[in-house]
Design an enzyme around this catalytic site. Structure first.
Site, PDB file in Angstrom:
ATOM      1  NE  ARG A  76       5.182  10.016  -1.815  1.00 46.11           N
ATOM      2  CZ  ARG A  76       4.922  11.017  -1.001  1.00 46.11           C
ATOM      3  NH1 ARG A  76       4.037  10.886  -0.035  1.00 46.11           N
ATOM      4  NH2 ARG A  76       5.539  12.176  -1.145  1.00 46.11           N
ATOM      5  CD  GLU A 117       3.440  14.863 -11.086  1.00 46.44           C
ATOM      6  OE1 GLU A 117       3.407  14.592 -12.298  1.00 46.44           O
ATOM      7  OE2 GLU A 117       3.557  16.015 -10.643  1.00 46.44           O
ATOM      8  N   GLY A 146       0.820  -1.195   0.000  1.00 36.57           N
ATOM      9  CA  GLY A 146       0.000   0.000   0.000  1.00 36.57           C
ATOM     10  C   GLY A 146       0.859   1.252   0.000  1.00 36.57           C
TER      11      GLY A 146
END
Length: 300
Positions: free
Chosen positions: A97, A95, A74
């Site tokens: 990620r 950005e 995650g």
């Protein structure tokens, strides 16, 4: 505490620890009353990139590696966004990620939502990206220059914001004075900051480019580059001198024959294969005298 209790948390493995990370991190979600720790899950489709993004390129392989990690674990660190309208957000930082989450197939991403004006947003984005280890020296220099120009900061005011002393900031800014060809070599990693500083000590652009090309082709160290920069002539490899070719007797004899009838200069230029005999005339009269002599001796 008994040994039983001491061993209770051991042997659970990384997956177990990560599964509890959200519980132990102290981060609260939408029901939190603290805006400083509030995180919101936002649809990726509602997020647009940051127009002030200082990073000019994103490494595809590294993005894929991050996407693979996100599939497994995650998004560990939330991105930061600014709300620009109902159901519409703009990235302030994160950005990379955001892009990797899209590659990983996520539909939402955790994000901090901040209320900031455009000037503050630009400064936050630039400063956040400057701190990244994988940002190349040219992108850092461009970010410094944008902070100075667009956020109206001096080098002194910039220093505490980016955690760099003024001399370091000045050295980065000097990179932008290099020819574009050299800047691209720095961006690609072919030249280091140390190489660039040595090249900058040379005044002429063509000499800088020659030295940079030699550094790349020969794999020169920074110290070797510094030494060559102090001796500009050495920046261009010397061509090996060719041994002189002797003038053949036949060529010299022909030159002598022409010399009897031609008052201009005669040059005999031998080469490894063949050579040239050149007549240098100042006026047509010299050529006419030679032609007359050739006719008289039936040499025409």
């Amino acid at each position: 505490m008994s040994n039983k209790n001491q061993n209770k948390g051991l042997g659970r493995g990384l997956d177990a620890l990560l599964s509890n990370a959200g519980q132990d991190s102290g981060i609260r979600h939408d029901n939190s009353s603290s805006p400083l720790t509030s995180i919101k899950e936002i649809e990726l489709s509602q997020i647009i990139p940051n127009p002030f993004q200082p990073r000019s390129e994103f490494d595809r392989q590294k993005l894929q590696e991050l996407a693979d990690s996100i599939k497994q674990l995650g998004v560990i660190q939330p991105i930061t966004v600014k709300k620009i309208s109902v159901g519409r957000y703009q990235i302030i930082s994160g950005e990379r990620r955001f892009r990797a989450s899209g590659i990983a197939g996520l539909s939402t991403i955790p994000a901090y939502v901040k209320e900031v004006d455009e000037d503050s947003m630009l400064e936050m984005a630039l400063v956040e990206n400057i701190q990244r280890e994988d940002l190349d020296a040219i992108d850092i220099a461009i970010s410094f220059q944008r902070l100075i120009d667009e956020c109206h900061l001096t080098q002194e005011a910039l220093s505490p914001r980016v955690g760099k002393n003024r001399a370091t900031i000045a050295n980065y800014l000097r990179l932008l004075k290099l020819p574009p060809k050299i800047q691209m070599a720095i961006k690609s990693g072919a030249l280091t900051m140390g190489h660039a500083k040595a090249i900058l000590s040379m005044d002429k652009e063509d000499a800088q480019i020659r030295l940079a090309e030699r550094v790349v082709s020969e794999g020169l160290s920074v110290r070797e580059t510094e030494a060559l920069a102090q001796k500009p002539a050495a920046a261009t490899p010397k061509k090996e001198s060719q041994p002189a070719v002797a003038v053949p007797q036949a060529a010299q004899s022909v030159g002598d024959i022409f010399g009897k009838y031609f008052s201009g200069k005669i040059s005999v230029k031998p080469k490894r294969n063949g050579g040239d005999i050149v007549l240098h005339y100042k006026n047509l009269e010299q050529l006419n005298v030679l032609l007359k002599a050739l006719k008289e001796h039936n040499l025409q």
